[in-house]
Motif scaffolding. Sequence first.
Motif, mmCIF file in Angstrom:
data_model
loop_
_atom_site.group_PDB
_atom_site.id
_atom_site.type_symbol
_atom_site.label_atom_id
_atom_site.label_comp_id
_atom_site.label_asym_id
_atom_site.label_seq_id
_atom_site.Cartn_x
_atom_site.Cartn_y
_atom_site.Cartn_z
ATOM 1 N N ALA A 124 0.844 -1.208 0.000
ATOM 2 C CA ALA A 124 0.000 0.000 0.000
ATOM 3 C C ALA A 124 0.876 1.255 0.000
ATOM 4 C CB ALA A 124 -0.893 -0.001 1.227
ATOM 5 N N TYR A 125 1.918 1.217 0.844
ATOM 6 C CA TYR A 125 2.819 2.373 0.905
ATOM 7 C C TYR A 125 3.505 2.577 -0.450
ATOM 8 C CZ TYR A 125 2.368 2.044 6.018
ATOM 9 O OH TYR A 125 1.881 2.007 7.305
ATOM 10 N N GLY A 126 3.924 1.453 -1.016
ATOM 11 C CA GLY A 126 4.620 1.503 -2.308
ATOM 12 C C GLY A 126 3.746 2.121 -3.386
ATOM 13 N N ILE A 127 2.474 1.708 -3.403
ATOM 14 C CA ILE A 127 1.544 2.226 -4.418
ATOM 15 C C ILE A 127 1.435 3.747 -4.296
ATOM 16 C CG2 ILE A 127 -0.905 2.337 -5.099
ATOM 17 C CD1 ILE A 127 -1.091 -0.644 -4.408
ATOM 18 N N CYS A 128 1.234 4.205 -3.054
ATOM 19 C CA CYS A 128 1.046 5.654 -2.830
ATOM 20 C C CYS A 128 2.299 6.433 -3.232
ATOM 21 C CB CYS A 128 0.728 5.930 -1.365
ATOM 22 S SG CYS A 128 -0.823 5.221 -0.853
ATOM 23 N N ILE A 129 3.459 5.944 -2.809
ATOM 24 C CA ILE A 129 4.702 6.672 -3.100
ATOM 25 C C ILE A 129 4.962 6.709 -4.605
ATOM 26 C CG2 ILE A 129 7.231 6.557 -2.815
ATOM 27 C CD1 ILE A 129 6.604 5.588 0.096
ATOM 28 N N ALA A 130 4.792 5.539 -5.255
ATOM 29 C CA ALA A 130 5.033 5.489 -6.707
ATOM 30 C C ALA A 130 4.075 6.429 -7.436
ATOM 31 C CB ALA A 130 4.856 4.058 -7.202
ATOM 32 N N TYR A 131 2.843 6.456 -6.983
ATOM 33 C CA TYR A 131 1.818 7.295 -7.618
ATOM 34 C C TYR A 131 2.203 8.775 -7.549
ATOM 35 C CZ TYR A 131 -2.770 9.580 -8.078
ATOM 36 O OH TYR A 131 -3.807 10.388 -8.452
ATOM 37 N N PHE A 132 2.575 9.223 -6.337
ATOM 38 C CA PHE A 132 2.913 10.651 -6.203
ATOM 39 C C PHE A 132 4.210 11.002 -6.925
ATOM 40 C CE2 PHE A 132 -0.122 10.626 -2.633
ATOM 41 C CZ PHE A 132 -0.903 11.672 -3.060
ATOM 42 N N LEU A 133 5.181 10.057 -6.875
ATOM 43 C CA LEU A 133 6.431 10.327 -7.603
ATOM 44 C C LEU A 133 6.151 10.481 -9.091
ATOM 45 C CD1 LEU A 133 9.070 8.021 -5.865
ATOM 46 C CD2 LEU A 133 9.075 10.510 -5.975
ATOM 47 N N ALA A 134 5.267 9.609 -9.609
ATOM 48 C CA ALA A 134 4.938 9.677 -11.042
ATOM 49 C C ALA A 134 4.278 11.018 -11.361
ATOM 50 C CB ALA A 134 4.017 8.527 -11.413
ATOM 51 N N LEU A 135 3.370 11.461 -10.484
ATOM 52 C CA LEU A 135 2.684 12.740 -10.735
ATOM 53 C C LEU A 135 3.676 13.909 -10.710
ATOM 54 C CD1 LEU A 135 -0.690 12.593 -8.770
ATOM 55 C CD2 LEU A 135 -0.345 12.468 -11.221
ATOM 56 N N VAL A 136 4.576 13.888 -9.716
ATOM 57 C CA VAL A 136 5.560 14.977 -9.614
ATOM 58 C C VAL A 136 6.449 14.991 -10.860
ATOM 59 C CG1 VAL A 136 7.572 15.808 -8.319
ATOM 60 C CG2 VAL A 136 5.523 15.108 -7.098
ATOM 61 N N LEU A 137 6.841 13.788 -11.333
ATOM 62 C CA LEU A 137 7.674 13.730 -12.540
ATOM 63 C C LEU A 137 6.934 14.297 -13.749
ATOM 64 C CD1 LEU A 137 9.511 10.306 -12.181
ATOM 65 C CD2 LEU A 137 10.515 12.595 -12.136
ATOM 66 N N LEU A 138 5.641 13.982 -13.827
ATOM 67 C CA LEU A 138 4.828 14.518 -14.927
ATOM 68 C C LEU A 138 4.777 16.044 -14.867
ATOM 69 C CD1 LEU A 138 1.685 12.234 -15.277
ATOM 70 C CD2 LEU A 138 3.330 12.822 -17.050
ATOM 71 N N GLU A 139 4.598 16.566 -13.651
ATOM 72 C CA GLU A 139 4.547 18.034 -13.480
ATOM 73 C C GLU A 139 5.886 18.656 -13.866
ATOM 74 O OE1 GLU A 139 1.378 18.375 -9.776
ATOM 75 O OE2 GLU A 139 3.457 17.889 -9.394
ATOM 76 N N LEU A 140 6.982 18.006 -13.446
ATOM 77 C CA LEU A 140 8.308 18.536 -13.784
ATOM 78 C C LEU A 140 8.514 18.546 -15.294
ATOM 79 C CD1 LEU A 140 10.556 16.958 -11.022
ATOM 80 C CD2 LEU A 140 10.091 19.369 -11.374
ATOM 81 N N PHE A 141 8.022 17.495 -15.939
ATOM 82 C CA PHE A 141 8.140 17.430 -17.400
ATOM 83 C C PHE A 141 7.367 18.588 -18.036
ATOM 84 C CE2 PHE A 141 6.455 16.006 -21.529
ATOM 85 C CZ PHE A 141 7.656 15.839 -22.196
ATOM 86 N N PHE A 142 6.176 18.834 -17.509
ATOM 87 C CA PHE A 142 5.364 19.941 -18.038
ATOM 88 C C PHE A 142 6.099 21.278 -17.850
ATOM 89 C CE2 PHE A 142 2.525 23.491 -17.197
ATOM 90 C CZ PHE A 142 1.748 23.505 -18.344
ATOM 91 N N LEU A 143 6.645 21.474 -16.652
ATOM 92 C CA LEU A 143 7.316 22.749 -16.365
ATOM 93 C C LEU A 143 8.556 22.934 -17.233
ATOM 94 C CD1 LEU A 143 6.989 22.881 -12.476
ATOM 95 C CD2 LEU A 143 5.814 24.330 -14.121
ATOM 96 N N ALA A 144 9.301 21.836 -17.421
ATOM 97 C CA ALA A 144 10.541 21.936 -18.193
ATOM 98 C C ALA A 144 10.278 22.170 -19.678
ATOM 99 C CB ALA A 144 11.368 20.673 -18.013
ATOM 100 N N THR A 145 9.110 21.825 -20.142
ATOM 101 C CA THR A 145 8.803 22.011 -21.570
ATOM 102 C C THR A 145 7.833 23.186 -21.754
ATOM 103 O OG1 THR A 145 7.112 20.299 -21.313
ATOM 104 C CG2 THR A 145 9.248 19.620 -22.235
#
Lengths: 548, 237
Positions: free
Chosen positions: A517-538
């Motif tokens: 459960a912890y893994g799912i939550c952490i992976a989910y938020f990390l993925a979202l943050v990476l997506l946001e960073l990608f948006f900001l960088a482009t």
Amino acid sequence: MSKTVFELVKIKIIGDISSMISFMRGRSSKGRGFNIGTALIIGVILIAFGFMMVFSFGMAMVLGFQMGSEGCGWLYFPMAFVTSGAFSFIGTVFAAQSYLYDAKDNELLLSMPIKPFDVMMSRMIALYLLNFVYTNLLFIPVGVANGLLFGYNVITFINFIISALMIPMLVTALASIIGYLLGKLAKLIPNKNLMTVILGFATVGLLSLVIVNFGNIIEVLMNEISRVADWTAGHLHILFWYGLATSTEHSLKALFPGIIPILALTAAVSAGVAAFLSRHFTAIVTRKTAMKKKKYVRKPLRRTNIQLALIKKEVGYFLSLPSYVMNAGMSTIMAILLGVGILLRGSVISEWLPTFFPDASTNLLGLAIGSSLALSCTLNDVTAPTVSLEGRTIWILKSTPLDPMKVFFAKALLAPIVCLPGVCFTSAASAIVLDLRVIDVLFIVFIPVLACMFSGFLGVCVNLKLPRFDWTNEITVIKQSLSVIFTLLLSMFFTAIPFTLAIIPSAYLEDFSSLWAYGICIAYFLALVLLELFFLATEGKKIWKELG
Amino acid sequence: MLKIEHLTKRYGDKVAVDDLSLEIKSGEIYGFIGHNGAGKTTTIKCSCGLLEFDQGEIYVDGISIKENPIECKKRLSYLPDNPDLYDFMPGIKYLGFVADIYGMDPKDRDEQIHKLSDMFDITKDLAQPINSYSHGMKQKLALISAFMHKPKLVLLDEPFVGLDPVAAHRMKEEMKEACKDGASVFFSTHVLEVAEKLCDKIAIISGGRLIASGTTAEVRGNASLEDVFLSLEEKNV
């Protein structure tokens, strides 16, 4: 009253409405997306108004029925008078300051051939109209409930209309004079910002206390309604007679002693306040307080790296605006309240969870507290106005050798910085009170911080898409912009998803480890943050180039 | 130091700057003159990387502002016509912030800040929050922040607005001193007397197009700068 007064009122109202609509929209008023956004906000406002009216109607029906059955129906309108008046007063006492005394065009208008009295009256009428809306959000449903419970005759109906017009007038006069006194008081306080924040949070705390205990208050009121009626009749004669004048049974007999004194009181207070303020209006609005000058002492300046300098600038801006602190600080208050709840009732929570989820193979406490804490952090919309708040100072960041990503990071980090005190407190409280494993405590600390990072970056992304630089007062972008509302809704929605996904299998599947459960939550938020960073960088960098 | 080649900038259908070319060499004070809305501010904003442009190229110290804006910005400083600063910061914190952004070393920033703040006579006000400053004090603080990191190129939009005569005089001295050290100053102004006395070169812009440029003597000829400006404006209309 002169034609100028009505012209000025018209200008003020049209200005307020167009500014509100403009700030609800994003950078442009063109395009379908923005119309949908505007419609969404208008929808939210209408739902909130509707909810208040339905709530008021329900309360009026319950209390009115009880009053009727205990033979004190006359108390119905006096209670509505006091309640709606108090609600309206709380809503407008601070608005009085900005409407009357701090209006940006006061000096301009006073320099024109317009009487100061006309300028002041136009402000008070605009404030009256605002009060009229606030008061009658509660008072009109009360009137409808009265019709269903007790019925109307001609006299009581006229009295109801008079009350609906009179309450906002009395509140306007009181709010204007209290606003003036508060303004005077504020000038005597050395750290005005801190005091405003403390008072703001104290008010919110008090209101929360009332809301939490609302059921008990109503129950006590219903049980003690006869005593309340007796006490009012014995001590507050003006309200007692007003009550009689608005109840069908005694309306004719009590018409003059019931309505005339209250009308006279409203007229006297309003006229007194208007006379006092009109006499001193020019002096009040043009007065400048001498600030105590801080002596500059030469000392070596410390060097800070660029990222830290930008973060310090964002934190400094945040702390300089009490309304900003109160708006965004709610998440910290919620997190701290959660911690207090755990400290006081931790054992109850740890016993309650296994009873509720008997099939859970694992200790759900870590997941439950971590997710509650993360969800409370999503109430933090601190980064959503950060791009707009650059306003006319955007040239500083744009003309200096700064990588836009550093600017975005500094803005986004404001969210975890604001939430950190609450997260640390609640994590510490959980570790002390509950029998948690180290991994659970780590999760409780780590997941809200990640959720904050997500909502922080989300605020910057949304604000880049929906910036406003044409504001004259920061409050408009902090409270009324589409960017803030979108960020709040989106971050709550996206934060709720992983916890729902993790809690269901944790609660019902025997072999489902909490680590999964912890893994799912952490992976989910990390993925979202990476997506946001990608948006900001482009896309974000491209938008930044075009801003200003 | 600053080379503008065929710069064109449009706002929707309106052409704000039309095929403008200029070159400002090291050590030059270059004045930029034109009526309101002629395209001065747009040209300056494009030159410091604040505005994207449609056509042409701008080089700062030989580096393209389009290709490498951060390297260009390290070499320049810009001051808008009405500099809004971070009102919530005390003056000294703002200067410290700018020094951090430009990575100035502690000794240098200390020396420069105090030298310039003494020169503009605002040292005693540096602990005050900027929101308590008058327009002129804000202008002085912004000027200090523009000069303190010793940029190679200084871009100033109407720098004399709001300055008292003493501060205006000291700023002219600072501009000359910066140029002596090899920097270039490019500034827009409506005050033709200042341009005439201070500038090595002058450019006149009207309707987004450059209508005259060269050394002050070349542009002026035997007439006053005011006469030349007015007659060029009339011809252009």
